[in-house]
Scaffold this active site. Sequence first.
Site, mmCIF file in Angstrom:
data_model
loop_
_atom_site.group_PDB
_atom_site.id
_atom_site.type_symbol
_atom_site.label_atom_id
_atom_site.label_comp_id
_atom_site.label_asym_id
_atom_site.label_seq_id
_atom_site.Cartn_x
_atom_site.Cartn_y
_atom_site.Cartn_z
ATOM 1 N N GLN A 279 0.841 -1.181 0.000
ATOM 2 C CA GLN A 279 0.000 0.000 0.000
ATOM 3 C C GLN A 279 0.886 1.243 0.000
ATOM 4 O O GLN A 279 2.034 1.199 0.436
ATOM 5 C CB GLN A 279 -0.919 0.016 1.222
ATOM 6 C CG GLN A 279 -1.983 -1.077 1.224
ATOM 7 C CD GLN A 279 -1.448 -2.410 1.705
ATOM 8 O OE1 GLN A 279 -0.697 -2.494 2.668
ATOM 9 N NE2 GLN A 279 -1.826 -3.470 1.019
ATOM 10 N N ASP B 171 -9.492 0.988 -2.772
ATOM 11 C CA ASP B 171 -9.772 1.313 -1.361
ATOM 12 C C ASP B 171 -9.199 2.675 -0.994
ATOM 13 O O ASP B 171 -8.555 2.823 0.051
ATOM 14 C CB ASP B 171 -9.163 0.261 -0.430
ATOM 15 C CG ASP B 171 -9.679 -1.131 -0.706
ATOM 16 O OD1 ASP B 171 -10.633 -1.272 -1.478
ATOM 17 O OD2 ASP B 171 -9.115 -2.089 -0.161
ATOM 18 N N ARG C 245 -16.668 -1.096 -0.863
ATOM 19 C CA ARG C 245 -16.710 -2.520 -0.544
ATOM 20 C C ARG C 245 -16.791 -2.676 0.962
ATOM 21 O O ARG C 245 -16.297 -1.836 1.716
ATOM 22 C CB ARG C 245 -15.496 -3.258 -1.100
ATOM 23 C CG ARG C 245 -14.177 -2.943 -0.412
ATOM 24 C CD ARG C 245 -13.052 -3.781 -1.005
ATOM 25 N NE ARG C 245 -11.746 -3.491 -0.410
ATOM 26 C CZ ARG C 245 -11.219 -4.134 0.623
ATOM 27 N NH1 ARG C 245 -11.922 -5.093 1.230
ATOM 28 N NH2 ARG C 245 -10.014 -3.829 1.076
#
Length: 349
Positions: free
Chosen positions: A161, A205, A265
């Site tokens: 990430q 995300d 999500r």
Amino acid sequence: MASNSSWLYLSPSTFTMKILIFVLFFVPYCALAFDSQMVIDSPMLTQKVGTNRTIKVDINGNGEFKSVQAAIDSIPEGNSNWVIVHIRKGVYREKVHIPKTKRYIFMRGNGRGRTAIVWSQSSSDNIDSATFKVEATDFIAFGISFKNDAPTGVAYTSQNQSVAAFVAADKVAFYHCAFYSTHNTLFDYKGRHYYESCYIQGSIDFIFGRGRTIFHNCEMFVVDDKRINIRGSITAQNRESEREMSGFIFIKGRVYGIGGVYLGRAKGPYSRVIFAKTYLSKTIVPEGWTNWSYDGSTENLYHAEYKCHGPGATSEGRAPWSRQLSDEDVAPFLSVDYIDGKNWLPAWQ
């Protein structure tokens, strides 16, 4: 006399017509003005925090510090009064951390297109990769870009990430700021937060965590997700229980960009995200929402929309558990009272 006071002698029909015109044309504009959003700018916030203590940061050496972190380090622990850290234009290539012991910091830039804090790091640890971390209560940022420019090829992998900002404190607000990355851009971890007129860019995300947060009039720009089987998602909210007071509320603003993306999500059994009165471009896929990372029941998910518009706002084909809210349903989420904002946001005091 009669000519100067003729309005006193209007016939009933004429009087009724003038009242009707007043109601139809004048009253709505009064109501609109009463309900309009205040303009929150740097001078207003500076006045509201009520301090004359300013630390100047200038990358060219025309301030007290050249480094943002050096300026933060100079503030004493246990600080109890607002301090303005004025970051002049320039790209500050450094990681910046606001520790828990340093409250009441107003970090003021010269505009998100002129003042930027940039770092380049991907990691399997979200917090470790973050360019900017705030862990102190009572923090404000205005007019600053936060960017993690780790190479796209690294950031797109599932194990790495590249967080631009990690927000892990209560009572934190960002005004006219920008957040850039691809994977996990904004880690809105916990606490009550407010984002006003911000720009947030990513693909996977790119707004995630369990904050109790309002995003007002923000822009979300979608970068194409390069993976094949899984589309990207704007949000991944992780609310774990019904009693947990968390959730991402998007009011007005717009979503646009490249490629297909989900609005969100589920990252927890009670995941809560609402998009209200937001423009949704065709980058939003018809399903709108997905629970691909959460394999449990969808019964308690609160993925919802309210009066959104644009080609991506059609309700046809939406995930069966998602909701289209009524005026009554959405009312508790459309005010700063949702985050108790009138008690701590300086702009509202």
